[in-house]
Enzyme design. Sequence first.
Site, short mmCIF file in Angstrom:
data_model
loop_
_atom_site.label_atom_id
_atom_site.label_comp_id
_atom_site.label_asym_id
_atom_site.label_seq_id
_atom_site.Cartn_x
_atom_site.Cartn_y
_atom_site.Cartn_z
N GLU A 1 -5.06 -8.71 0.97
CA GLU A 1 -5.63 -8.45 2.30
C GLU A 1 -7.11 -8.17 2.16
O GLU A 1 -7.53 -7.47 1.22
CB GLU A 1 -5.03 -7.18 2.95
CG GLU A 1 -3.64 -7.32 3.47
CD GLU A 1 -3.16 -6.03 4.16
OE1 GLU A 1 -3.99 -5.28 4.71
OE2 GLU A 1 -1.94 -5.80 4.12
N GLU B 1 0.82 -1.22 0.00
CA GLU B 1 0.00 0.00 0.00
C GLU B 1 0.85 1.27 0.00
O GLU B 1 0.84 2.05 0.96
CB GLU B 1 -0.92 0.02 1.22
CG GLU B 1 -1.90 -1.11 1.26
CD GLU B 1 -2.95 -0.94 2.35
OE1 GLU B 1 -2.86 0.02 3.13
OE2 GLU B 1 -3.87 -1.76 2.41
C1 BGP Z 1 -4.03 -2.26 5.71
C2 BGP Z 1 -2.58 -2.53 6.10
C3 BGP Z 1 -2.41 -3.51 7.21
C4 BGP Z 1 -3.52 -3.53 8.26
C5 BGP Z 1 -4.91 -3.33 7.66
C6 BGP Z 1 -6.01 -3.10 8.66
O1 BGP Z 1 -4.13 -0.98 5.18
O2 BGP Z 1 -1.83 -2.99 5.00
O3 BGP Z 1 -1.14 -3.31 7.75
O4 BGP Z 1 -3.20 -2.80 9.33
O5 BGP Z 1 -4.93 -2.24 6.76
O6 BGP Z 1 -6.01 -1.79 9.14
P1 BGP Z 1 -5.92 -1.42 10.68
O7 BGP Z 1 -4.92 -2.35 11.26
O8 BGP Z 1 -5.49 0.00 10.73
O9 BGP Z 1 -7.29 -1.62 11.25
#
Ligand code: BGP
Length: 471
Positions: free
Chosen positions: A368, A166
Site C-alpha cells: 500500500e 498491519e
Molecule cells: C492503511 C490501511 C488501509 C487504509 C490506509 C489509508 O493503514 O491498511 O486500510 O485505510 O491506511 O488510511 P485511511 O483510510 O485511514 O486514510
Amino acid sequence: MSVVRLPEGFFLGAAMSGAQTEGAYAVGGKLESLWDTWSDLDIGSFTNKVGSYVGNDFYHCYEADIDLLKGLGLTSFRTSIQWSRLLDRDGQVNPEGAAFYHRLFAYARKAGLEPFVTLYHFDMPTYLYRRGGWESRDVVEAYASYARKAFAEFGQEVRYWFTFNEPIVEPENRYLTGEWYPHVRDFQRCRTCQYDISLAHSLGVWEYRRAKEAGVVRADSRIGLVSSFAPAYTRDDPSEADLAALRMSDGISNRWWLDLVTKGSLPEDVMDEFASTGVELGIRPGDDEILSRGVVDWLGCNYYQPNRVQAPARPTGDDGQPIFADPYVWPDRVMNESRGWEIYPKGLYDFGLKIRDEYPDLEWYVSENGIGIEGEDANRGADGLIADDYRVDFVAGHLAWLVRAVSEGSRCRGYHYWAVIDNWSWNHAFKNRYGFVEVDLAHGYERRPKASAAWLRDVTRTREFEWEGAE
Ligand code: BGP
C-alpha cells in the site's frame, strides 16, 4: 528532469480491502463485524454519518471495477476476505459468502489480474469480539481454523496469501489511542492484542504450510504478512535518550514483525523493556514454539509516512500508561494536511536499504502507498475531471525512490497503489479520496476516472515516467 524506468518483472497493481469496498453488510449471510457494530452504535463517529454498510459497493460492481483496473493496465490487485462473510457463527463455511469470493477471484483471473489475498484487515467479527477478541486465546485458535478453511476453499485459486494487514494498527487504534471502538486506552491490553495477533499469524502460517504439504494450496503459492513499516527517524543531533526512544519505537512497530517473519521470534530488547515496566502479555509455555512457525516467504510493506520520534518528556502519561517516545516534528517536513500525514518519498528508499542490509534474504513488495485528499471536487476542471497533479507527484516520487532502492540491491518486486478506486476509509468514511478513479456518492456510486488516471495508464504501458525530483 529524469526518466525513471521500472525494473524488469516489477508489477503494478491496486490495493483495497473487503470491509472498505464490499458493502452488502447484511447480504448473503454476512455476520456483523465490529465496523457494522460501531456504525449501529454511534453513526456520528463517522464522517458525514457514512457507516460501514455500503463500502464503495464493490460486492455489486466488482466486475466493472476489475474491468476498470484492467483498463488502467494493472496486472494484480490485493483485497481481503472478510471473516464475517466467509464463516458462519459456528465457524463453518457460509456457502453464499464463499461463492462471492469464488466469483471475484475467477473474474479477476480471467481479466488477467492476479489476486493477492489478505485474511484479516481490521475486521473482527462481532460475535468473536464478544468472546474477548484479540485478548482471547480462543479467538487466536478460531483465526487458525478460519485460515485453514480459507486455504481449503480457495487454495487452488489464490497464489499470494497474507495472514494479516498491519497487525499493529488495530491493537493501537482500539486499545491504546482509543480512536476506534471499543475506545480503550490501556497499554497492556494493546500489547496483549499485538502479542496474540503474532501467535495467530504464526498459526496461520503453520496451517498454510500443512495445506501446502497436503496439496490443498497451489504448489506455486506463497504466504506473507502485510505490515505498516514506517521508517523511524529522530533529530539530527540525537541525545542518548532520543536514540533509546528511536530504538523502542522501531522495535515495537517494525522489528517486532520483521523478527517474527524472518526469525520466528520477537525482539528481546522490546520484550525486556515491556517486562521491566510491568507490562504482562499473558505469555504461556509453548508460545515460543508457535512463534517459531511465523516465518514467511515474503513481506508486504504499507508505507504512508515516516515515524519521527524523540525522547519522551515523561515516562508515563497522566493515565499512568508508559510512553517510550514523543513525536518529533522535523522542521523540513511536507504535509498532506487532509490526512495529517507527512509526505516523505525517500522513506521507501531508506526502508528498502534497511531490508537489504538487515534481512538480506527477504523479498518484499509495496502493498500500500497512496495519498488521500479532502475536497477534491474543488479541483474539477472544465472537462469535468478532477485535476489531481498532486497524486501524480506523490506516486512518481515514491516509485522513483523505490526503483533506486531496487537498483541498489533491495529485493522489492512490485507496488500496489492504495486505493485505485476511491473507497471507505474507516471512521473517516469518504472524507479523504485516494483514487485515480472517483466514486460519486451522489450518483449511485458511479465511477469516473480522474485526470491522473491517464498518467497511470501511460506508466503501465511504457513502463517509465518522468520525474522532477532529486537526481
Ligand atoms: C492503511 C490501511 C488501509 C487504509 C490506509 C489509508 O493503514 O491498511 O486500510 O485505510 O491506511 O488510511 P485511511 O483510510 O485511514 O486514510
